[in-house]
Scaffold this motif. Structure first.
Motif, PDB file in Angstrom:
ATOM      1  N   PHE A 396       0.829  -1.208   0.000  1.00  0.00           N
ATOM      2  CA  PHE A 396       0.000   0.000   0.000  1.00  0.00           C
ATOM      3  C   PHE A 396       0.865   1.260   0.000  1.00  0.00           C
ATOM      4  O   PHE A 396       0.519   2.262  -0.631  1.00  0.00           O
ATOM      5  CB  PHE A 396      -0.934   0.003   1.219  1.00  0.00           C
ATOM      6  N   THR A 397       1.993   1.202   0.697  1.00  0.00           N
ATOM      7  CA  THR A 397       2.909   2.350   0.711  1.00  0.00           C
ATOM      8  C   THR A 397       3.467   2.607  -0.680  1.00  0.00           C
ATOM      9  O   THR A 397       3.538   3.760  -1.131  1.00  0.00           O
ATOM     10  CB  THR A 397       4.058   2.103   1.707  1.00  0.00           C
ATOM     11  N   ARG A 398       3.865   1.537  -1.356  1.00  0.00           N
ATOM     12  CA  ARG A 398       4.366   1.703  -2.725  1.00  0.00           C
ATOM     13  C   ARG A 398       3.272   2.211  -3.653  1.00  0.00           C
ATOM     14  O   ARG A 398       3.509   3.081  -4.495  1.00  0.00           O
ATOM     15  CB  ARG A 398       4.917   0.367  -3.245  1.00  0.00           C
ATOM     16  N   ALA A 399       2.060   1.707  -3.497  1.00  0.00           N
ATOM     17  CA  ALA A 399       0.950   2.168  -4.329  1.00  0.00           C
ATOM     18  C   ALA A 399       0.714   3.661  -4.128  1.00  0.00           C
ATOM     19  O   ALA A 399       0.471   4.398  -5.086  1.00  0.00           O
ATOM     20  CB  ALA A 399      -0.309   1.377  -4.005  1.00  0.00           C
ATOM     21  N   ALA A 400       0.789   4.123  -2.875  1.00  0.00           N
ATOM     22  CA  ALA A 400       0.598   5.546  -2.587  1.00  0.00           C
ATOM     23  C   ALA A 400       1.687   6.383  -3.244  1.00  0.00           C
ATOM     24  O   ALA A 400       1.432   7.483  -3.756  1.00  0.00           O
ATOM     25  CB  ALA A 400       0.586   5.773  -1.077  1.00  0.00           C
ATOM     26  N   GLU A 401       2.917   5.872  -3.252  1.00  0.00           N
ATOM     27  CA  GLU A 401       4.026   6.604  -3.870  1.00  0.00           C
ATOM     28  C   GLU A 401       3.836   6.739  -5.381  1.00  0.00           C
ATOM     29  O   GLU A 401       4.247   7.732  -5.982  1.00  0.00           O
ATOM     30  CB  GLU A 401       5.347   5.894  -3.570  1.00  0.00           C
ATOM     31  N   LEU A 402       3.188   5.745  -5.990  1.00  0.00           N
ATOM     32  CA  LEU A 402       3.009   5.755  -7.434  1.00  0.00           C
ATOM     33  C   LEU A 402       1.757   6.514  -7.870  1.00  0.00           C
ATOM     34  O   LEU A 402       1.666   6.952  -9.024  1.00  0.00           O
ATOM     35  CB  LEU A 402       2.931   4.320  -7.967  1.00  0.00           C
ATOM     36  N   ALA A 403       0.781   6.659  -6.983  1.00  0.00           N
ATOM     37  CA  ALA A 403      -0.492   7.282  -7.343  1.00  0.00           C
ATOM     38  C   ALA A 403      -0.300   8.754  -7.681  1.00  0.00           C
ATOM     39  O   ALA A 403       0.358   9.496  -6.944  1.00  0.00           O
ATOM     40  CB  ALA A 403      -1.504   7.124  -6.208  1.00  0.00           C
ATOM     41  N   GLY A 404      -0.886   9.197  -8.783  1.00  0.00           N
ATOM     42  CA  GLY A 404      -0.778  10.599  -9.188  1.00  0.00           C
ATOM     43  C   GLY A 404      -1.882  11.464  -8.637  1.00  0.00           C
ATOM     44  O   GLY A 404      -1.748  12.685  -8.581  1.00  0.00           O
ATOM     45  N   ASN A 405      -2.990  10.851  -8.242  1.00  0.00           N
ATOM     46  CA  ASN A 405      -4.124  11.611  -7.726  1.00  0.00           C
ATOM     47  C   ASN A 405      -4.001  11.772  -6.221  1.00  0.00           C
ATOM     48  O   ASN A 405      -3.787  10.800  -5.498  1.00  0.00           O
ATOM     49  CB  ASN A 405      -5.431  10.897  -8.087  1.00  0.00           C
ATOM     50  N   ALA A 406      -4.157  13.002  -5.740  1.00  0.00           N
ATOM     51  CA  ALA A 406      -3.949  13.292  -4.325  1.00  0.00           C
ATOM     52  C   ALA A 406      -4.940  12.542  -3.433  1.00  0.00           C
ATOM     53  O   ALA A 406      -4.568  12.023  -2.378  1.00  0.00           O
ATOM     54  CB  ALA A 406      -4.063  14.799  -4.086  1.00  0.00           C
ATOM     55  N   ARG A 407      -6.212  12.490  -3.854  1.00  0.00           N
ATOM     56  CA  ARG A 407      -7.227  11.808  -3.041  1.00  0.00           C
ATOM     57  C   ARG A 407      -6.934  10.317  -2.930  1.00  0.00           C
ATOM     58  O   ARG A 407      -7.045   9.711  -1.858  1.00  0.00           O
ATOM     59  CB  ARG A 407      -8.605  12.012  -3.659  1.00  0.00           C
ATOM     60  N   GLU A 408      -6.557   9.718  -4.042  1.00  0.00           N
ATOM     61  CA  GLU A 408      -6.262   8.288  -4.044  1.00  0.00           C
ATOM     62  C   GLU A 408      -5.006   8.004  -3.213  1.00  0.00           C
ATOM     63  O   GLU A 408      -4.923   7.001  -2.509  1.00  0.00           O
ATOM     64  CB  GLU A 408      -6.093   7.799  -5.475  1.00  0.00           C
ATOM     65  N   ARG A 409      -4.043   8.919  -3.319  1.00  0.00           N
ATOM     66  CA  ARG A 409      -2.806   8.753  -2.554  1.00  0.00           C
ATOM     67  C   ARG A 409      -3.090   8.755  -1.053  1.00  0.00           C
ATOM     68  O   ARG A 409      -2.546   7.940  -0.308  1.00  0.00           O
ATOM     69  CB  ARG A 409      -1.829   9.876  -2.932  1.00  0.00           C
ATOM     70  N   GLU A 410      -3.967   9.664  -0.612  1.00  0.00           N
ATOM     71  CA  GLU A 410      -4.328   9.725   0.800  1.00  0.00           C
ATOM     72  C   GLU A 410      -5.013   8.437   1.254  1.00  0.00           C
ATOM     73  O   GLU A 410      -4.747   7.929   2.348  1.00  0.00           O
ATOM     74  CB  GLU A 410      -5.256  10.922   1.039  1.00  0.00           C
ATOM     75  N   MET A 411      -5.903   7.919   0.409  1.00  0.00           N
ATOM     76  CA  MET A 411      -6.611   6.689   0.758  1.00  0.00           C
ATOM     77  C   MET A 411      -5.647   5.525   0.912  1.00  0.00           C
ATOM     78  O   MET A 411      -5.748   4.724   1.855  1.00  0.00           O
ATOM     79  CB  MET A 411      -7.649   6.361  -0.312  1.00  0.00           C
ATOM     80  N   LEU A 412      -4.683   5.415  -0.001  1.00  0.00           N
ATOM     81  CA  LEU A 412      -3.722   4.322   0.044  1.00  0.00           C
ATOM     82  C   LEU A 412      -2.806   4.447   1.264  1.00  0.00           C
ATOM     83  O   LEU A 412      -2.432   3.444   1.885  1.00  0.00           O
ATOM     84  CB  LEU A 412      -2.906   4.289  -1.249  1.00  0.00           C
ATOM     85  N   ARG A 413      -2.460   5.664   1.623  1.00  0.00           N
ATOM     86  CA  ARG A 413      -1.651   5.861   2.831  1.00  0.00           C
ATOM     87  C   ARG A 413      -2.411   5.445   4.072  1.00  0.00           C
ATOM     88  O   ARG A 413      -1.836   4.853   5.002  1.00  0.00           O
ATOM     89  CB  ARG A 413      -1.222   7.329   2.937  1.00  0.00           C
ATOM     90  N   ARG A 414      -3.708   5.737   4.112  1.00  0.00           N
ATOM     91  CA  ARG A 414      -4.529   5.315   5.253  1.00  0.00           C
ATOM     92  C   ARG A 414      -4.597   3.793   5.338  1.00  0.00           C
ATOM     93  O   ARG A 414      -4.515   3.219   6.430  1.00  0.00           O
ATOM     94  CB  ARG A 414      -5.936   5.896   5.140  1.00  0.00           C
ATOM     95  N   ARG A 415      -4.721   3.154   4.186  1.00  0.00           N
ATOM     96  CA  ARG A 415      -4.765   1.689   4.187  1.00  0.00           C
ATOM     97  C   ARG A 415      -3.436   1.103   4.686  1.00  0.00           C
ATOM     98  O   ARG A 415      -3.419   0.095   5.390  1.00  0.00           O
ATOM     99  CB  ARG A 415      -5.082   1.154   2.781  1.00  0.00           C
ATOM    100  N   ALA A 416      -2.336   1.759   4.321  1.00  0.00           N
ATOM    101  CA  ALA A 416      -1.034   1.304   4.817  1.00  0.00           C
ATOM    102  C   ALA A 416      -0.951   1.449   6.339  1.00  0.00           C
ATOM    103  O   ALA A 416      -0.470   0.542   7.040  1.00  0.00           O
ATOM    104  CB  ALA A 416       0.086   2.082   4.143  1.00  0.00           C
ATOM    105  N   GLU A 417      -1.458   2.583   6.838  1.00  0.00           N
ATOM    106  CA  GLU A 417      -1.429   2.811   8.275  1.00  0.00           C
ATOM    107  C   GLU A 417      -2.285   1.811   9.026  1.00  0.00           C
ATOM    108  O   GLU A 417      -1.974   1.413  10.155  1.00  0.00           O
ATOM    109  CB  GLU A 417      -1.892   4.253   8.572  1.00  0.00           C
ATOM    110  N   GLU A 418      -3.394   1.402   8.409  1.00  0.00           N
ATOM    111  CA  GLU A 418      -4.294   0.440   9.060  1.00  0.00           C
ATOM    112  C   GLU A 418      -3.636  -0.933   9.241  1.00  0.00           C
ATOM    113  O   GLU A 418      -4.094  -1.750  10.051  1.00  0.00           O
ATOM    114  CB  GLU A 418      -5.567   0.286   8.230  1.00  0.00           C
ATOM    115  N   MET A 419      -2.563  -1.170   8.481  1.00  0.00           N
ATOM    116  CA  MET A 419      -1.866  -2.458   8.583  1.00  0.00           C
ATOM    117  C   MET A 419      -0.911  -2.488   9.786  1.00  0.00           C
ATOM    118  O   MET A 419      -0.290  -3.518  10.061  1.00  0.00           O
ATOM    119  CB  MET A 419      -1.062  -2.729   7.296  1.00  0.00           C
ATOM    120  N   GLY A 420      -0.782  -1.355  10.481  1.00  0.00           N
ATOM    121  CA  GLY A 420       0.064  -1.316  11.678  1.00  0.00           C
ATOM    122  C   GLY A 420       1.518  -1.090  11.322  1.00  0.00           C
ATOM    123  O   GLY A 420       1.916  -0.970  10.165  1.00  0.00           O
ATOM    124  N   GLY A 421       2.360  -1.003  12.345  1.00  0.00           N
ATOM    125  CA  GLY A 421       3.787  -0.733  12.156  1.00  0.00           C
ATOM    126  C   GLY A 421       4.541  -1.967  11.817  1.00  0.00           C
ATOM    127  O   GLY A 421       5.711  -1.929  11.561  1.00  0.00           O
TER     128      GLY A 421
END
Length: 421
Positions: A396-421
């Motif tokens: 999910f972190t890599r997907a967020a880095e590749l996403a060009g759309n700001a809204r989609e990038r935020e969503m993917l970052r949230r999904r990465a955070e939901e996976m825990g540390g």
């Protein structure tokens, strides 16, 4: 040169650029008969807006203001040409468009729609398939070269070269600004459908920018698809594309949350889906089946997939086995790594994530998907469902880095955070 709008009063200039630029180009192209010059004149009108609107205020109808300004400049340009006297009769009707609305076409098989003329002109067989689509997305969709490059999964410089060469080719060959007839129309139809579909997709899930949706692009694409369906009623793929866009457009209101954030299909409130558009999609798909004489084409198959979603009143009722089977037919008909990725998602829902993960892993070796953000996004979802949180977070972190759309990038970052540390 790709026009880059800047902020005007209340953001009006940028908003009008996105919404009206294609219509301005199409209207001017009908006068000057050169899409490259038409784009330059449209850009000149935008520059005039940047100069005048802060001083005089935003006009009541900014789109009409831009179109009228560009048309005046087009007529002035033609008048300055040495060939003006010879071309006067040819463009007389178009010159009148500065102040008068167009008259109905005399030929019942013709269609008086500048945007549609622009699409068919940009899809001339003198251009490569890649150039046709890139040019039409640029002119009709008003997309930047960067946005088109993301849609094509190719370098931005490649898209820029395609657009420049396409304009030069059309000008050199003096391609008529028209909707062709008979075999010529049919020969260009495939490219036209592809272009309309890509324009809709850019509006449905923007590749770049701050907004997830760009409704004006969806509306233009859907309108053009409906026009084509009326123009070519015996073409099943035209009805298939129309059905697909009707189904997709029906979900628009449910695809974003209160702050404009993306809402995934599984989480959408289906009560907000537009049942009128769904009914139109069902009718269009039925028309496609009625006129078909052979196996279903790619747009009919995609429409059938969208119909499966539309018929499910709850996400849990979705017929994923049928969707997976339809994707298998689509993959056989039009092989594509993106289609394979979508098929893998359907397989994961029908048979479980463990059945789909090998399909997705195989796609990681495909060069065209190397920078495609949805590949790690899908893989992250599968890993999450398999209980592999750390690996899912990485995807999910890599997907967020590749996403060009700001809204989609935020969503993917949230999904990465939901996976825990």
């Amino acid at each position: 040169m790709t026009p880059q709008p800047t902020a005007g009063p209340g953001g009006a200039v940028e908003t009008v650029f996105r919404m009206e630029f294609p219509r301005v180009v199409a209207a001017v192209a009908r006068i000057v008969r050169d899409v490259g010059i038409a784009e330059e004149l449209a850009q000149d009108a935008l520059v005039a807006a940047l100069e005048q609107w802060p001083r005089d205020g935003v006009p009541d109808n900014p789109g009409a203001w831009l179109t009228a300004t560009a048309r005046h400049r087009a007529v002035d340009l033609v008048r300055r040409r040495e060939t003006y006297a010879r071309k006067l009769a040819e463009i007389g009707r178009d010159a009148d468009l500065v102040t008068a609305p167009p008259e109905p076409p005399a030929d019942p098989d013709d269609i008086d729609d500048d945007l549609l003329r622009l699409v068919f002109t940009a899809c001339h067989p003198a251009l490569s398939a890649e150039a046709r689509t890139a040019l039409t997305l640029r002119l009709l969709g008003g997309l930047t070269t960067a946005e088109i490059a993301r849609a094509f999964l190719v370098p931005e410089a490649t898209v820029a070269q395609r657009i420049v060469r396409a304009k030069r080719t059309l000008a050199r060959k003096n391609v008529a600004f028209e909707v062709p007839y008979g075999p010529d129309r049919e020969a260009r139809l495939g490219s036209v459908l592809d272009v309309i579909y890509l324009i809709f997709n850019e509006g449905y899930a923007a590749t770049a920018g701050d907004d997830w949706l760009r409704p004006a692009l969806c509306e233009d694409a859907l309108r053009l698809a409906r026009v084509l369906a009326g123009l070519m009623p015996k073409e099943p793929e035209v009805h298939g594309l129309t059905a697909l866009l009707e189904f997709q457009a029906s979900r628009t209101a449910a695809r974003t949350g209160p702050e404009g954030e993306p809402v995934l299909l599984a989480d959408q409130n289906r009560a907000r889906w537009n049942r009128m558009l769904i009914a139109r999609g069902v009718a269009a798909l039925a028309r496609a089946d009625a006129v078909a004489s052979g196996p279903p084409g790619p747009y009919v198959l995609q429409a059938a997939i969208a119909a499966c979603h539309a018929h499910a009143y709850r996400y849990e009722e979705t017929d994923w086995h049928r969707i997976a089977a339809l994707y298998a037919l689509l993959a056989a008909r039009t092989p594509s790594p993106v289609v394979e990725l979508n098929r893998a998602v359907a397989v994961s829902m029908a048979e479980g994530p463990e059945a789909a993960l090998p399909l997705v892993d195989a796609l990681t070796e495909v060069p065209a998907l190397r920078d495609y953000h949805l590949l790690p996004s899908v893989r992250g979802d599968l890993l999450s469902r398999l209980g592999r949180a750390a690996a899912a977070r990485q995807e999910f972190t890599r997907a967020a880095e590749l996403a060009g759309n700001a809204r989609e990038r935020e969503m993917l970052r949230r999904r990465a955070e939901e996976m825990g540390g």
